[in-house]
Enzyme design. Structure first.
Site, PDB file in Angstrom:
ATOM      1  N   GLU A  95       0.821  -1.200   0.000  1.00  0.00           N
ATOM      2  CA  GLU A  95       0.000   0.000   0.000  1.00  0.00           C
ATOM      3  C   GLU A  95       0.864   1.263   0.000  1.00  0.00           C
ATOM      4  OE1 GLU A  95      -3.849  -2.118   2.026  1.00  0.00           O
ATOM      5  OE2 GLU A  95      -2.773  -0.698   3.280  1.00  0.00           O
ATOM      6  N   CYS A 103       3.527   8.379   1.560  1.00  0.00           N
ATOM      7  CA  CYS A 103       4.021   7.355   2.473  1.00  0.00           C
ATOM      8  C   CYS A 103       4.208   6.071   1.665  1.00  0.00           C
ATOM      9  CB  CYS A 103       3.015   7.169   3.604  1.00  0.00           C
ATOM     10  SG  CYS A 103       3.529   5.944   4.807  1.00  0.00           S
ATOM     11  N   CYS A 143       6.476  -7.242   6.786  1.00  0.00           N
ATOM     12  CA  CYS A 143       7.636  -6.782   7.554  1.00  0.00           C
ATOM     13  C   CYS A 143       8.143  -7.930   8.400  1.00  0.00           C
ATOM     14  CB  CYS A 143       7.244  -5.607   8.451  1.00  0.00           C
ATOM     15  SG  CYS A 143       8.654  -4.775   9.211  1.00  0.00           S
ATOM     16  N   CYS A 169       6.625  -5.521  15.289  1.00  0.00           N
ATOM     17  CA  CYS A 169       6.385  -4.618  16.420  1.00  0.00           C
ATOM     18  C   CYS A 169       4.968  -4.900  16.919  1.00  0.00           C
ATOM     19  CB  CYS A 169       6.542  -3.166  15.995  1.00  0.00           C
ATOM     20  SG  CYS A 169       8.213  -2.798  15.409  1.00  0.00           S
ATOM     21  N   CYS A 222       1.721  -2.949  15.497  1.00  0.00           N
ATOM     22  CA  CYS A 222       1.661  -2.582  14.079  1.00  0.00           C
ATOM     23  C   CYS A 222       0.991  -3.693  13.287  1.00  0.00           C
ATOM     24  CB  CYS A 222       3.067  -2.342  13.534  1.00  0.00           C
ATOM     25  SG  CYS A 222       3.099  -1.965  11.777  1.00  0.00           S
ATOM     26  N   CYS A 233      -1.162   5.472  10.016  1.00  0.00           N
ATOM     27  CA  CYS A 233       0.077   4.800  10.434  1.00  0.00           C
ATOM     28  C   CYS A 233      -0.229   3.454  11.053  1.00  0.00           C
ATOM     29  CB  CYS A 233       0.788   5.570  11.535  1.00  0.00           C
ATOM     30  SG  CYS A 233       1.406   7.127  11.061  1.00  0.00           S
TER      31      CYS A 233
END
Ligand code: SAH
Length: 370
Positions: free
Chosen positions: A98, A111, A118, A122, A125, A343
């Site tokens: 995205e 962004c 990933c 974390c 997230c 975010c």
């Protein structure tokens, strides 16, 4: 159908200016021809070699034979009521990532994603919950900028800022990210100032040193906690590169920037976890002496995250404390949350190789039933 991997032609979107010039010279052409080509593709948005009329017919011929200009394919576009646009794009390995465009007061911030999913996981997230399926190519990364920029050019604007804060950890895809940042800053491509191109990292310390050797883009650190015990839980890579080592690397990176530049410390505020005034005080103490500003991000929720956003008063108090302690402290307003573009909400379509996604889905289902 997706076939690019079998295509032997060179994707010119993967080459920054110096690589493109070398490629031209190796083909027996003059380097300035490469620069002409860059203007066509980045400024005029021309992808058809045949239309590049200041190149000779012979040159256009070999380009068409040996090269391609492949971009990520736009799978969908969603427009938020606040003007934010989110694209889902299919990249070179067939997965989707995205990209989010955030227009605000004379700025157009993009962004950009750097990996499919990933590796870092974390705890707060949602990208991490998707697992991981590889690095994006330079062409996938710069292609996101090209697509957004062309959309903006149609209304007389351009991308003014790029943040590598989409899906992925940019410093774990260093070799593809670096040429992409070069192109973002290159006048023959996007011409964005180095102050407005930001690499964001969860704290890959060797990557920070390598970055310092290679470039002077702006750097943001996803800190999120003022001590190792808490940061170990929120940002697991902290167990490998604890806060002291991270801040040492930050100091080193800063020493390569001009006196007037600083780093950005990102701090996602999680209710009851890292949002008390005690945390603010510890943070202020920790960052003492480091040229930085603080960016506070109230947690953006996603299903079964296990976290909550602090109420507005707690956020204000945290911010006020840091400002009184002398830190420029920005509160990042939530944008595009009606289209899950805020975010930490980016998920793409990841064919996960880690089985992390499977476990997350199972947990989500269990919670829905309960
Ligand atoms: N891997 C890089 C790039 C991702 S940046 C990095 O960690 O810096 C995305 C930023 O949003 C990071 O600061 C990340 O910690 C933060 N973030 C992730 N999930 C979030 C959420 N649910 N709410 C608010 N911020 C989040």
């Amino acid at each position: 159908m997706f076939q690019a991997s079998e295509d032997k032609r060179v994707n010119l979107f993967s080459l920054d200016r110096s690589a493109l010039e070398s490629f031209f010279v190796a083909e027996g052409e003059k380097a300035f021809r490469a620069r002409q080509l860059m203007k066509w593709i980045y400024h005029r948005g021309e992808l058809n070699f045949d239309a590049m009329t200041d190149l000779s017919k012979r040159q256009r011929g070999w380009l068409a034979e040996r090269c391609r200009l492949d971009l990520p394919e736009v799978v969908s576009r969603q427009d938020s009521r606040d003007g934010t646009i989110k694209w889902v794009v299919r990249v070179g390995n067939g997965n989707c990532v995205e990209t989010v465009l955030i227009p605000e007061r004379g700025r157009n911030t993009l962004c950009v994603s750097s990996q499919v999913g990933c590796m870092l996981d974390c705890s707060f997230c949602s990208t991490g919950k998707q697992g991981f399926n590889g690095n994006l190519d330079t062409s996938d990364i710069i292609g996101q900028v090209w697509l957004a920029d062309q959309t903006l050019r149609a209304r007389g604007e351009t991308v003014s800022n790029v943040v590598l804060m989409g899906m992925g950890e940019p410093l774990l895809n260093f070799d593809n990210v670096l040429p992409a940042t070069e192109l973002m800053m290159d006048d023959l491509a996007f011409g964005i100032s180095k102050r407005r191109v930001t690499v964001s990292t969860a704290g890959v310390v060797p990557g920070i040193y390598r970055l310092a050797e290679s470039t002077d883009v702006s750097l943001a650190i996803s800190l999120h906690a003022p001590n190792d015990a808490l940061r170990d839980q929120l940002v697991p890579i902290n167990r490998k590169y604890p806060i002291a080592k991270l801040l040492e690397a930050c100091g080193h990176y800063l020493s390569g920037l001009g006196e007037r530049r600083s780093l950005t410390m990102e701090y996602t505020l999680l209710r009851g976890v890292n949002d008390s005034l005690e945390h603010a005080r510890a943070l202020a103490q920790l960052l003492r002496g480091l040229r930085c500003k603080v960016n506070l991000i109230p947690f953006n929720p996603f299903p079964a995250s296990g976290y909550e956003r602090p109420d507005e008063r707690a956020v204000r108090n945290f911010q006020t404390y840091l400002m009184n302690a002398g830190y420029a402290t920005m509160l990042r307003t939530t944008r595009g949350d009606d289209i899950n573009a805020a975010c930490g909400q980016l998920v793409g379509q990841v064919q996960d190789r880690t089985r992390r996604q499977e476990r997350y889905i199972a947990r989500r289902k269990a919670q829905e039933v309960a």
